[in-house]
Design a protein around this motif. Structure first.
Motif, short mmCIF file in Angstrom:
data_model
loop_
_atom_site.label_atom_id
_atom_site.label_comp_id
_atom_site.label_asym_id
_atom_site.label_seq_id
_atom_site.Cartn_x
_atom_site.Cartn_y
_atom_site.Cartn_z
N ILE A 70 93.72 6.77 34.42
CA ILE A 70 93.19 7.37 33.20
C ILE A 70 91.92 8.18 33.50
O ILE A 70 91.76 9.30 33.01
CB ILE A 70 92.90 6.30 32.12
N ALA A 71 91.01 7.63 34.28
CA ALA A 71 89.76 8.31 34.57
C ALA A 71 90.01 9.65 35.28
O ALA A 71 89.40 10.66 34.94
CB ALA A 71 88.85 7.43 35.42
N ALA A 72 90.92 9.65 36.23
CA ALA A 72 91.25 10.90 36.94
C ALA A 72 91.89 11.91 35.99
O ALA A 72 91.60 13.10 36.05
CB ALA A 72 92.18 10.62 38.11
N ALA A 73 92.73 11.44 35.10
CA ALA A 73 93.37 12.34 34.13
C ALA A 73 92.34 12.93 33.17
O ALA A 73 92.41 14.12 32.84
CB ALA A 73 94.44 11.59 33.35
N LEU A 74 91.37 12.14 32.75
CA LEU A 74 90.33 12.65 31.86
C LEU A 74 89.51 13.74 32.56
O LEU A 74 89.17 14.76 31.96
CB LEU A 74 89.42 11.52 31.39
N ARG A 75 89.21 13.52 33.84
CA ARG A 75 88.49 14.55 34.60
C ARG A 75 89.33 15.81 34.71
O ARG A 75 88.84 16.92 34.51
CB ARG A 75 88.11 14.03 35.98
N HIS A 76 90.61 15.64 35.01
CA HIS A 76 91.51 16.78 35.15
C HIS A 76 91.58 17.58 33.86
O HIS A 76 91.41 18.81 33.86
CB HIS A 76 92.91 16.31 35.54
N TYR A 77 91.82 16.90 32.74
CA TYR A 77 91.96 17.59 31.46
C TYR A 77 90.63 18.14 30.93
O TYR A 77 90.62 19.06 30.13
CB TYR A 77 92.63 16.70 30.43
N SER A 78 89.52 17.60 31.40
CA SER A 78 88.24 18.17 30.97
C SER A 78 88.01 19.53 31.63
O SER A 78 87.34 20.39 31.06
CB SER A 78 87.08 17.23 31.30
#
Length: 64
Positions: free
Chosen positions: A41-49
């Protein structure tokens, strides 16, 4: 997970129903990412940010 990933304990939102609303939105985001097959989830949030237009693909909309 919400506390670590979203820093929920450090939130200064404490009035009326705002904390519950933000918790519900965080749960919605986590649920959408999980339904999209995201494991980290944390990596996905960084990606989508960095690429917010790609979030449209999570709900089945084209982003071209």
């Amino acid at each position: 997970m919400r506390d670590v990933t979203f820093g929920e304990d450090q939130s200064q939102v404490r009035t009326e129903s705002a904390p519950q609303l933000l918790a519900a939105l965080r749960n919605l985001v986590i649920g959408m990412l999980r339904l999209g097959g995201v494991k980290d989830i944390a990596a996905a949030l960084r990606h989508y940010s960095w690429k917010p237009w790609e979030t449209l693909s999570l709900i089945g909309l084209p982003y071209n």
